[in-house]
Enzyme design. Structure first.
Site, PDB file in Angstrom:
ATOM      1  N   ASN A  29      -4.850   5.469  17.803  1.00 20.08           N
ATOM      2  CA  ASN A  29      -6.026   5.289  18.649  1.00 20.08           C
ATOM      3  C   ASN A  29      -6.683   6.612  19.012  1.00 20.08           C
ATOM      4  O   ASN A  29      -7.877   6.649  19.311  1.00 20.08           O
ATOM      5  CB  ASN A  29      -5.644   4.492  19.897  1.00 20.08           C
ATOM      6  CG  ASN A  29      -5.488   3.019  19.567  1.00 20.08           C
ATOM      7  OD1 ASN A  29      -5.505   2.637  18.390  1.00 20.08           O
ATOM      8  ND2 ASN A  29      -5.366   2.182  20.576  1.00 20.08           N
ATOM      9  N   GLU A  30      -5.914   7.698  18.959  1.00 18.26           N
ATOM     10  CA  GLU A  30      -6.528   9.011  19.182  1.00 18.26           C
ATOM     11  C   GLU A  30      -7.509   9.326  18.049  1.00 18.26           C
ATOM     12  O   GLU A  30      -8.623   9.798  18.279  1.00 18.26           O
ATOM     13  CB  GLU A  30      -5.449  10.096  19.272  1.00 18.26           C
ATOM     14  CG  GLU A  30      -4.651  10.086  20.570  1.00 18.26           C
ATOM     15  CD  GLU A  30      -3.795   8.845  20.744  1.00 18.26           C
ATOM     16  OE1 GLU A  30      -3.256   8.349  19.735  1.00 18.26           O
ATOM     17  OE2 GLU A  30      -3.677   8.353  21.878  1.00 18.26           O
ATOM     18  N   SER A  53       0.303   6.463   2.969  1.00 13.03           N
ATOM     19  CA  SER A  53       0.834   7.473   3.894  1.00 13.03           C
ATOM     20  C   SER A  53       2.061   8.165   3.312  1.00 13.03           C
ATOM     21  O   SER A  53       2.788   7.602   2.486  1.00 13.03           O
ATOM     22  CB  SER A  53       1.245   6.827   5.212  1.00 13.03           C
ATOM     23  OG  SER A  53       0.135   6.277   5.854  1.00 13.03           O
ATOM     24  N   GLN A 100       0.841  -1.190   0.000  1.00 16.72           N
ATOM     25  CA  GLN A 100       0.000   0.000   0.000  1.00 16.72           C
ATOM     26  C   GLN A 100       0.878   1.243   0.000  1.00 16.72           C
ATOM     27  O   GLN A 100       1.775   1.357   0.838  1.00 16.72           O
ATOM     28  CB  GLN A 100      -0.847  -0.011   1.269  1.00 16.72           C
ATOM     29  CG  GLN A 100      -2.253   0.472   1.070  1.00 16.72           C
ATOM     30  CD  GLN A 100      -3.055   0.304   2.340  1.00 16.72           C
ATOM     31  OE1 GLN A 100      -2.560   0.498   3.446  1.00 16.72           O
ATOM     32  NE2 GLN A 100      -4.315  -0.057   2.186  1.00 16.72           N
ATOM     33  N   GLY A 101       0.656   2.153  -0.942  1.00 17.88           N
ATOM     34  CA  GLY A 101       1.383   3.417  -0.973  1.00 17.88           C
ATOM     35  C   GLY A 101       0.441   4.561  -0.670  1.00 17.88           C
ATOM     36  O   GLY A 101       0.032   5.298  -1.567  1.00 17.88           O
ATOM     37  N   GLU A 126     -12.143  -5.609   4.798  1.00 10.75           N
ATOM     38  CA  GLU A 126     -11.621  -6.850   5.381  1.00 10.75           C
ATOM     39  C   GLU A 126     -11.525  -6.807   6.901  1.00 10.75           C
ATOM     40  O   GLU A 126     -11.224  -7.814   7.516  1.00 10.75           O
ATOM     41  CB  GLU A 126     -10.252  -7.168   4.781  1.00 10.75           C
ATOM     42  CG  GLU A 126      -9.215  -6.057   4.883  1.00 10.75           C
ATOM     43  CD  GLU A 126      -8.656  -5.864   6.272  1.00 10.75           C
ATOM     44  OE1 GLU A 126      -8.572  -6.848   7.008  1.00 10.75           O
ATOM     45  OE2 GLU A 126      -8.335  -4.723   6.622  1.00 10.75           O
TER      46      GLU A 126
END
Lengths: 380, 372
Positions: A357-358, A107, A104-105, A222
């Site tokens: 998680n924020e 970020s 995956q590209g 997924e």
């Protein structure tokens, strides 16, 4: 089931890891278990109820995780199935079954939690796009054949409406992959530098400038079953290893498992895992029934990641100094390997990756509870 | 679950929320509790939900009872429902049918008789299931013992007592309110919404028809009664937690500081997300336990102990966070938040505190500890 794989995968070289992952994937594929979630015509077609049983059984028998092919069979496949052309599907879905690896590209250094602000550019020239920029946190990029790439095609549009979604051949000139060593000492994720990389226009997914929408449609498909698999593993290898660790006598003869405080904590963990497992099953079943609740994936991620972190922390805190001498953990074995210090350090991968998680708490607050949004900073 | 059942549950929930919500401590400025109207409960059909039709009940299951229980937690309802319906109807379900038992069950379901059950509500996981014994000096049976924290005994018209006979077998003893030697005194607790009592049996004479024997095996039947009671408290706690999250979301969405709703601040929003996560895990554990108890699974107690230990603690944490996020107003008597926090803390201890339930689970998972 590969016998003794945990031992063999402890301290394995990169080549050994890749070859083991590919071999295990092929075995699963031949047994019909590699892509149970795909449509029947492409080699899947297992009912969701059967998939739940499959992942429970894989966890119960402590099977290796499918890591290298993960993005290919989940993200790439769902992108192609949901938004790809027939030609794109025919080119890649069978190839994935033959071992084509995807990465995956998404970020970028300046686009993490705020992914939509990504800057990598794709400029249309004739029948191709020319891409320049930098991607980061791309797990498995070193071994990948293809990349799911988000790049900006319209720098003047609103940030969510100027992004396009591409399939990029990793062997294209101008693609440079550099591994990043993580806190555990492993190098699964990478930077990808893109310098005048030419992508044929036929590798655009969906329409130009609709890439953000394509990514949103395909990102969450997924989550349910992967989370279920992780929760089942936490109850099986994870919890069993934790109990085992607590059963080893110290030099004094003291066994943590006889200590009421330790027993209380262990039992609380078991109860929380039970809740998590039931939640994962519920999420999948509701998804199937069309009664999914908003942002359930965020609740699951929060629940799993923080439980994992507290469990591994407890193991380290309880087991004494000897666990600090485990300098390696098995590859292909997930985040509850029993090499507790490394597992504990590694648990931040889960509390940070895939939206910290924020971010998840903000999503839960706004989408599940309907709390008022943060005021937007102007020009964002 | 079939659609029919979901619809029935939705309807039950809507009626209960409407009926009970009127006396919620969050409505108006009442910090004090007054009992709900028992005859409304009877009319709503809540007294015999899991009782056979032949006994005047609705022939449904414990699943339906839990829908009502959760709403009672949500509204912090004061009523003898726990003593009369959870404990007494539960006890009568698990004893063998006799004329006396059938008559009691019919009258409770119809609403004209309220019962309570005296048994151990505090430390039954580590000690005996009941402090009461049935003795037979010279042939005549006598009931002796002192029980504390007995729910709804003062309000009850008559009393059932869990007792162990001289052979060590558990049985349910039926007592009239005015039985010589019986004393029932209120035992005030900080939570104003529940009514507890001291019950003393000082050599009460017991005639044979009043001794109701458990279905075989008695230990197992008695265990199911405790599972039912324990799970009922967990349902109540979840209702408390859900009410507290709803109240907090509503309050922080409208309360403004620094020119914006306080709920838009991450510190507040994230605390609410944590409350929801605890509630979500609680819902899953509760659903598993309700299912296990409803089908009388052999190991239902495991799911019950998981649910009670987790939800008992989670409800206190959620109610505490609700008080925190309401700011100064949450600490006032009139806000009613304290009522929920108090109820959650009492619930956490009733029928086994979290550590007691985990001790029982730990013995199951890990065996008995080796003594040093």
């Amino acid at each position: 089931m590969p016998v003794g794989w945990r031992e063999a995968q402890t301290g394995a070289s990169d080549e050994e890891y890749v070859s083991f992952q590919k071999g295990w994937f092929n075995e699963l594929r031949d047994a019909g278990y590699a892509v149970p979630h795909w449509p029947r015509e492409w080699g899947g077609g297992m009912s969701v109820a059967a998939q739940i049983v499959l992942y429970q059984e894989l966890a119960a028998h402590d099977a290796p995780r499918v890591e290298l092919a993960f993005v290919a069979i989940h993200h790439a496949a769902s992108t192609l199935l949901v938004a790809g052309t027939d030609d794109q599907r025919r080119r890649h879905l069978p190839a994935i079954l033959e071992g084509e690896i995807w990465v995956q590209g998404f970020s970028e250094p300046e686009a993490g939690s705020d992914l939509a602000s990504l800057k990598t550019s794709a400029r249309r020239t004739g029948d191709a796009y020319v891409v320049n920029g930098q991607k980061v946190w791309s797990t498995g990029a070193l071994h990948a054949d293809w990349c799911l790439l988000l790049a900006r095609t319209d720098p003047t549009a609103d940030k969510r409406h100027g992004i396009s979604y591409f399939l990029m051949d990793m062997n294209t000139p101008g693609v440079d992959v550099r591994p990043i060593k993580n806190a555990v000492g492993e190098s699964h994720f990478c930077e990808i530098f893109l310098d005048d990389v030419v992508i044929p226009a036929e590798n655009l997914v969906g329409t130009e400038n609709a890439g953000w929408q394509v990514a949103n449609e395909t990102l969450t498909t997924e989550r349910g079953l992967t989370a279920l698999e992780l929760a089942e593993r936490l109850r099986n290898h994870g919890f069993r290893s934790l109990v085992q660790t607590c059963t080893i006598p110290r030099r004094s003869g003291y066994r943590p498992i006889d200590d009421p405080i330790v027993r209380d904590h262990l039992t609380a963990f078991e109860t929380e895992i039970s809740g998590l497992r039931a939640l994962c099953r519920g999420v999948i079943e509701r998804h199937e029934a069309g009664t999914a609740r908003p942002a359930e994936a965020s609740l699951v991620k929060l629940c799993y990641s923080e439980l994992l972190q507290r469990m591994t922390d407890f193991a380290v805190a309880t087991a004494g100094l000897s666990v600090h001498t485990q300098l390696q953990k098995p590859m292909s074995g997930g985040w509850d390997s029993g090499a507790w210090v490394l597992d504990f350090i590694g648990s931040w991968e889960w509390t940070i990756a895939g939206g910290t998680n924020e971010i998840q708490r903000t999503i839960i607050g706004e989408r599940c509870l309907g709390l008022p949004r943060e005021p937007r900073v102007p020009n964002q | 679950m079939s659609t029919d059942f979901s619809e029935f549950h939705d309807e039950l929930r809507t009626v209960a929320r409407d009926l009970l919500g009127q006396s919620s401590p969050l409505v108006g400025d009442r910090g004090d509790a007054s009992p709900a109207n028992w005859f409304q409960f009877a009319r709503a059909g809540w007294l015999g939900l899991d009782v056979p039709e032949a006994m005047g009940g609705a022939d449904a299951t414990f699943r339906e009872v839990t829908v009502v229980l959760r709403e009672m937690g949500r509204a912090a309802t004061t009523s003898p429902y726990f003593g009369s319906i959870i404990l007494a109807v539960g006890a009568l379900r698990y004893v063998t049918s006799t004329d006396q038992r059938d008559d009691l069950l019919r009258r409770v379901v119809s609403g004209d008789l309220r019962l309570a059950v005296a048994l151990a509500t505090d430390d039954h996981l580590d000690g005996a299931l009941t402090p009461f014994a049935l003795q037979c000096p010279g042939g005549a049976a006598q009931l002796v013992g002192r029980g504390h924290f007995i729910p709804d005994a003062v309000e009850a018209d008559q009393l059932l007592v869990l007792a162990v006979d001289e052979d060590g077998a558990l049985a349910i003893i039926h007592l009239e309110d005015d039985a010589p030697g019986l004393s029932i005194e209120p035992q005030p607790v900080v939570d104003p919404t529940r009514r507890l009592a001291h019950v003393v049996a000082d050599h009460i004479e017991v005639k044979d028809p009043a001794i109701l024997r458990f279905r075989d095996p008695p230990e197992e039947a008695a265990q199911r009664l405790f599972d039912r009671a324990t799970l009922a408290i967990a349902c109540d706690s979840l209702g408390v937690a859900e009410a507290m999250l709803d109240a907090t979301v509503a309050y922080t969405s409208t309360r403004h500081q620094f020119g914006r709703p306080v709920g838009s601040f991450q510190a507040v929003k994230h605390a609410c997300a944590d409350m929801l996560l605890k509630i979500t895990v609680s819902q899953e554990l509760l659903a598993s336990a309700i299912e296990a108890v409803s089908v009388e699974a052999d190991d239902a107690w495991i799911a019950v102990s998981r649910a009670k230990s987790y939800i008992g603690a989670a409800a206190v944490e959620v109610a505490g966070e609700a008080m925190q996020l309401h700011g100064g107003i949450g600490f006032t008597w009139e806000s009613g938040i304290h009522t929920y926090l108090k109820r959650a803390t009492l619930n956490r201890s009733l029928f086994g505190c979290p550590t007691a339930h985990r001790r029982r689970l730990a013995a199951h998972w890990f065996g008995d500890p080796l003594l040093p």
